[in-house]
Scaffold this motif. Structure first.
Motif, PDB file in Angstrom:
ATOM      1  N   ARG A  65      19.891  43.362  16.146  1.00  0.00           N
ATOM      2  CA  ARG A  65      19.203  41.988  16.545  1.00  0.00           C
ATOM      3  C   ARG A  65      19.408  41.091  15.417  1.00  0.00           C
ATOM      4  O   ARG A  65      19.649  39.856  15.579  1.00  0.00           O
ATOM      5  CB  ARG A  65      17.658  42.166  16.731  1.00  0.00           C
ATOM      6  N   GLN A  66      19.398  41.582  14.049  1.00  0.00           N
ATOM      7  CA  GLN A  66      19.609  40.548  12.943  1.00  0.00           C
ATOM      8  C   GLN A  66      20.961  40.218  13.111  1.00  0.00           C
ATOM      9  O   GLN A  66      21.295  39.154  12.596  1.00  0.00           O
ATOM     10  CB  GLN A  66      19.030  41.258  11.606  1.00  0.00           C
ATOM     11  N   GLU A  67      21.858  41.330  13.237  1.00  0.00           N
ATOM     12  CA  GLU A  67      23.421  41.038  13.289  1.00  0.00           C
ATOM     13  C   GLU A  67      23.684  39.883  14.375  1.00  0.00           C
ATOM     14  O   GLU A  67      24.473  39.210  14.096  1.00  0.00           O
ATOM     15  CB  GLU A  67      24.204  42.086  13.639  1.00  0.00           C
ATOM     16  N   ARG A  68      23.043  40.134  15.657  1.00  0.00           N
ATOM     17  CA  ARG A  68      23.090  39.109  16.373  1.00  0.00           C
ATOM     18  C   ARG A  68      22.782  37.812  16.344  1.00  0.00           C
ATOM     19  O   ARG A  68      23.503  36.660  16.538  1.00  0.00           O
ATOM     20  CB  ARG A  68      22.645  39.520  17.894  1.00  0.00           C
ATOM     21  N   LYS A  69      21.692  37.820  15.609  1.00  0.00           N
ATOM     22  CA  LYS A  69      21.014  36.191  15.162  1.00  0.00           C
ATOM     23  C   LYS A  69      21.883  35.694  13.829  1.00  0.00           C
ATOM     24  O   LYS A  69      22.425  34.626  14.144  1.00  0.00           O
ATOM     25  CB  LYS A  69      19.535  36.439  14.547  1.00  0.00           C
ATOM     26  N   ARG A  70      22.418  36.607  13.055  1.00  0.00           N
ATOM     27  CA  ARG A  70      23.478  36.099  12.256  1.00  0.00           C
ATOM     28  C   ARG A  70      24.621  35.428  12.740  1.00  0.00           C
ATOM     29  O   ARG A  70      25.056  34.361  12.182  1.00  0.00           O
ATOM     30  CB  ARG A  70      23.876  37.197  11.066  1.00  0.00           C
ATOM     31  N   GLY A  71      25.303  36.284  13.749  1.00  0.00           N
ATOM     32  CA  GLY A  71      26.709  35.594  14.241  1.00  0.00           C
ATOM     33  C   GLY A  71      26.202  34.586  15.031  1.00  0.00           C
ATOM     34  O   GLY A  71      27.109  33.514  15.086  1.00  0.00           O
ATOM     35  N   LYS A  72      25.086  34.426  15.749  1.00  0.00           N
ATOM     36  CA  LYS A  72      24.786  33.071  16.329  1.00  0.00           C
ATOM     37  C   LYS A  72      24.511  32.199  15.335  1.00  0.00           C
ATOM     38  O   LYS A  72      24.892  30.711  15.692  1.00  0.00           O
ATOM     39  CB  LYS A  72      23.314  33.259  17.388  1.00  0.00           C
ATOM     40  N   ALA A  73      23.891  32.171  14.192  1.00  0.00           N
ATOM     41  CA  ALA A  73      23.945  31.226  13.286  1.00  0.00           C
ATOM     42  C   ALA A  73      25.298  30.742  12.652  1.00  0.00           C
ATOM     43  O   ALA A  73      25.411  29.639  12.654  1.00  0.00           O
ATOM     44  CB  ALA A  73      22.693  31.623  12.264  1.00  0.00           C
ATOM     45  N   GLU A  74      26.050  31.685  12.610  1.00  0.00           N
ATOM     46  CA  GLU A  74      27.210  31.390  12.009  1.00  0.00           C
ATOM     47  C   GLU A  74      28.295  30.658  12.736  1.00  0.00           C
ATOM     48  O   GLU A  74      28.825  29.678  12.395  1.00  0.00           O
ATOM     49  CB  GLU A  74      28.235  32.495  11.550  1.00  0.00           C
ATOM     50  N   ASN A  75      27.969  30.867  14.318  1.00  0.00           N
ATOM     51  CA  ASN A  75      28.883  30.035  15.355  1.00  0.00           C
ATOM     52  C   ASN A  75      28.051  28.618  15.406  1.00  0.00           C
ATOM     53  O   ASN A  75      28.933  27.851  15.326  1.00  0.00           O
ATOM     54  CB  ASN A  75      28.537  30.771  16.555  1.00  0.00           C
ATOM     55  N   MET A  76      26.774  28.343  15.284  1.00  0.00           N
ATOM     56  CA  MET A  76      26.073  27.271  15.203  1.00  0.00           C
ATOM     57  C   MET A  76      26.587  26.324  14.141  1.00  0.00           C
ATOM     58  O   MET A  76      27.096  25.195  14.151  1.00  0.00           O
ATOM     59  CB  MET A  76      24.684  27.278  15.276  1.00  0.00           C
ATOM     60  N   LEU A  77      26.727  27.072  13.006  1.00  0.00           N
ATOM     61  CA  LEU A  77      27.318  26.376  11.726  1.00  0.00           C
ATOM     62  C   LEU A  77      28.497  25.804  11.914  1.00  0.00           C
ATOM     63  O   LEU A  77      28.837  24.797  11.374  1.00  0.00           O
ATOM     64  CB  LEU A  77      26.912  27.279  10.440  1.00  0.00           C
ATOM     65  N   ALA A  78      29.539  26.730  12.278  1.00  0.00           N
ATOM     66  CA  ALA A  78      30.803  26.393  12.345  1.00  0.00           C
ATOM     67  C   ALA A  78      31.118  25.330  13.521  1.00  0.00           C
ATOM     68  O   ALA A  78      31.806  24.275  13.161  1.00  0.00           O
ATOM     69  CB  ALA A  78      31.777  27.646  12.952  1.00  0.00           C
ATOM     70  N   LYS A  79      30.341  25.198  14.492  1.00  0.00           N
ATOM     71  CA  LYS A  79      30.263  24.308  15.524  1.00  0.00           C
ATOM     72  C   LYS A  79      29.883  22.641  14.911  1.00  0.00           C
ATOM     73  O   LYS A  79      30.281  21.910  15.068  1.00  0.00           O
ATOM     74  CB  LYS A  79      29.568  24.371  16.661  1.00  0.00           C
ATOM     75  N   GLN A  80      28.835  22.835  14.006  1.00  0.00           N
ATOM     76  CA  GLN A  80      28.335  21.537  13.464  1.00  0.00           C
ATOM     77  C   GLN A  80      29.413  21.122  12.378  1.00  0.00           C
ATOM     78  O   GLN A  80      29.437  19.981  12.423  1.00  0.00           O
ATOM     79  CB  GLN A  80      27.053  21.737  12.893  1.00  0.00           C
ATOM     80  N   THR A  81      29.867  22.100  11.633  1.00  0.00           N
ATOM     81  CA  THR A  81      31.002  21.741  10.794  1.00  0.00           C
ATOM     82  C   THR A  81      32.287  20.934  11.292  1.00  0.00           C
ATOM     83  O   THR A  81      32.782  19.885  10.931  1.00  0.00           O
ATOM     84  CB  THR A  81      31.535  22.896   9.870  1.00  0.00           C
TER      85      THR A  81
END
Length: 247
Positions: A65-81
């Motif tokens: 679950r933590q790995e999934r949340k981390r991946g989702k957060a990284e995707n959101m950060l990359a999208k905002q960037t």
């Protein structure tokens, strides 16, 4: 009779006489040794308890679950960037995929499309779908299969004879007999299907002629339980009320 003497025979060692102080020192040394062994055993036991406690604290589902949340957060950060820099996020993301990743994704989508529930058409299609699902879950021994095929090719047999059909008699050959492990895999798979079949509960059909004595499905189940327990005692009273002769 000659009297026995305490004189030792030749070749025998004389008994060693120890003073009480020496005996006490040896016993104390042995006691200290036992205490050290007990302390070491207690230390090892405490370490084992701590290790087991840490293993219980580390839940594999929480890690996933933590790995999934981390991946989702990284995707959101990359999208905002990408939005801040004016770049196309989907295009930039697709550039990181390799050909193997794309092929695996397409194969996964095709398999998902094949397994999708498209509604009932006929019993043959349902049976074929169930068969394909069971075959995909039954993992064959590819190493043994490759070895048998190579041995058959070395023996000079025709290629089409390796795959047996209904008219083949090669199953009677003891050299090509199925291994016990393969038979056990099939038996375990059949037992698993039987367990699933026993746990399956078909939904009861709705009876329109039945009296409606409930307000929802949960209340209906409760009323059925009450009826199984008390109907045999209240059948006469219920009949009197329905006929209007209760009073």
């Amino acid at each position: 009779m000659p009297k026995k003497t305490n004189v030792p025979d030749e070749g025998e060692a004389e008994p060693e006489f120890k003073t009480p102080q020496q005996k006490m020192a040896e016993r104390l040394a042995q006691l200290e040794k036992l205490k050290a062994l007990r302390g070491e055993s207690q230390r090892l036991n405490r370490e084992d308890v701590k290790t087991d406690f840490r293993k219980k604290q580390d839940n594999p589902k929480d890690v996933i679950r933590q790995e999934r949340k981390r991946g989702k957060a990284e995707n959101m950060l990359a999208k905002q960037t990408a939005e801040m820099t004016g770049k196309d996020y989907e295009r930039q993301r697709s550039m990181n995929y390799s050909i193997e990743d794309v092929e695996r994704w397409e194969e996964k989508q095709e398999q998902k499309e094949m397994n999708a529930d498209k509604g009932f058409t006929d019993h043959g299609q349902v049976q074929a779908k169930k068969y394909n699902k069971l075959i995909s879950e039954l993992k064959p021994n590819l190493r043994e299969y490759t070895e048998q095929r190579a041995a058959y090719a070395e023996a000079g047999g025709p290629d089409n004879a390796f795959y047996r059909d209904a008219d083949s008699l090669s199953y009677a050959n003891p050299e090509t007999r199925t291994s016990r492990e393969a038979v056990q895999r099939v038996v375990e798979d059949l037992q698993k299907q039987d367990e699933k079949r026993k746990k399956f509960s078909r939904r009861r059909e709705f009876n329109e002629d039945e009296d409606v004595t409930y307000i929802n499905e949960r209340n209906m189940q409760f009323n059925k339980k009450i009826a199984r327990a008390y109907d045999k005692y209240t059948a006469e009273i219920k009949g009197n009320f329905e006929r209007g002769t209760a009073l």
